[in-house]
Scaffold this motif. Structure first.
Motif: not given
Length: 388
Positions: A109-135
């Motif tokens: 996310i751009d810190a100046s205006d909040g626009r999404i510069r890129a996305s990195y999907p993590i998908v499980d075996h049920r085709e649901r998005f996984i949200a990580p707990y750490s970076f």
């Protein structure tokens, strides 16, 4: 050719602590707060699903302040947020952060205006998005490591999109020995070795080789109910620190012998929430708050003696972070409020029914119940430790 700026370690006077800027989160509270590398801005994640960027200001008189924040509402709760390693408000192309929001792809996310510069999907075996707990970014800042249950997803920052991540499965099957199970709740890279550490809510800490991504050591003696943070010493190549929830200490370990901690930095932390600590970028001190609002600074250059201890907040201190180039310390506080009897107030208004046919007037009581909720102290604060 313009001369490159030279930086020196800021001089802290721990006897001269004073607040210089603060802002309140209102009925919510700040779960985390982080400086950019150069300390020009602050990223906060709130319990109210808000990500906010607060610019640090300097007036001609030398007074430090916080500008009106830019807030970026999120569709669901925020699991984690972290600056890009070289993020600076003065360099627009680097001024961005990654965020993990429940049931959504990882976003840059751009810190100046909040626009999404890129996305990195993590998908499980049920085709649901996984949200990580750490970076964690690797030392070259070209890979993003994302921790979730029994696995780490590794993305090339320059290659966003679906099916671009490499999954490291850490939780082995029952027939296989070893492995690391549980939600990967903490990640950290060593600046001296091709090594990274992963901690889980199951209480384990494992060291991995960055090149082969295989386990090289299991850390023993980690106390508490789940790892919430790991940090390597910026100068000593062999020391790293581990903090856990429901733990009364931050534990230093030595890479050469991970069978037991080599010290103990005591703090009150019997809560489940994250109480983040910070290591001075110049390798001199470690700072942490506790669940009662007290902040401590330890000497980690030679001993583990306490250099500073003072109650700065009226609630749990969720984040503490040193400014890299000025004697400033960033803190934020707050916790989920549990309803107590003292939080409920009753007030009543008595109305007399003058039109009643009864000999006695009917008295109607209309009661109002007011419930006081929210954190006791939900401030984001900047403290000066410089000479006045």
């Amino acid at each position: 050719m313009d001369a490159q700026p030279t930086w020196s370690a800021p001089a802290y006077d721990f006897a001269a602590a004073r607040p210089v800027a603060s802002t309140d989160a209102g009925p919510s509270f700040f779960r985390s707060a982080r400086w950019t590398t150069d300390g020009t801005a602050i990223l906060t994640a709130g319990e109210d699903r808000l990500l906010s960027v607060h610019d640090l200001t300097h007036e001609e008189s030398g007074v430090v302040g916080l500008a009106q924040p830019r807030t970026f509402p999120q569709p669901d709760s925020v699991n984690a947020a972290q600056w890009y390693p070289s993020a600076s408000r003065l360099v627009p192309e680097t001024f961005c952060f990654v965020a993990s929001v429940r049931d959504a792809p990882v976003r840059l996310i751009d810190a100046s205006d909040g626009r999404i510069r890129a996305s990195y999907p993590i998908v499980d075996h049920r085709e649901r998005f996984i949200a990580p707990y750490s970076f964690a970014f690797n030392t070259a800042a070209d890979k993003l490591y994302c921790g979730f249950e029994n696995a780490i997803e590794v993305f090339d920052i320059a290659s966003p999109g679906y099916d671009t991540g490499e999954r490291l499965k850490l939780g082995l099957t029952r027939k296989e020995k070893g492995g690391q199970r549980g939600i990967i709740s903490a990640l950290a890279f060593s600046a001296h070795h091709p090594t990274f550490a992963a901690g889980s809510f199951a209480g384990s800490v494992v060291l991995y080789d960055e090149d082969t991504r295989s386990a090289i050591a299991h850390v023993e003696g980690v106390e508490g109910g789940g790892v919430i943070q790991i940090a390597f010493h910026p100068l000593d190549p062999n020391v790293f620190f581990v903090a856990s929830r429901r733990s009364e200490a931050i534990q230093p370990f030595d890479l050469r012998d991970t069978s037991a901690p080599v010290g103990r930095l005591a703090r009150s932390g019997s809560t489940n929430q994250r109480l983040a600590f910070d290591v001075d970028p110049w390798g001199r001190w470690l700072a942490s708050g506790d669940e009662f609002g007290t902040m401590r600074v330890w000497d980690i250059g030679s001993t583990y003696d306490v250099l500073f201890e003072q109650k700065l907040h009226g609630d749990a201190v969720n984040s503490v972070q040193f400014h890299a180039h000025q004697p400033l310390l960033l803190t934020c506080a707050g916790s989920r409020a549990h309803l107590q009897a003292s939080d409920i107030e009753f007030s009543s208004n008595e109305d007399t029914d003058s039109d009643s046919d009864s000999d006695d007037d009917d008295v109607v009581e209309q009661s109002t119940v007011h419930v006081k909720t929210g954190a006791k102290d939900s401030r984001l604060a900047v403290w000066s430790f410089g000479q006045q």
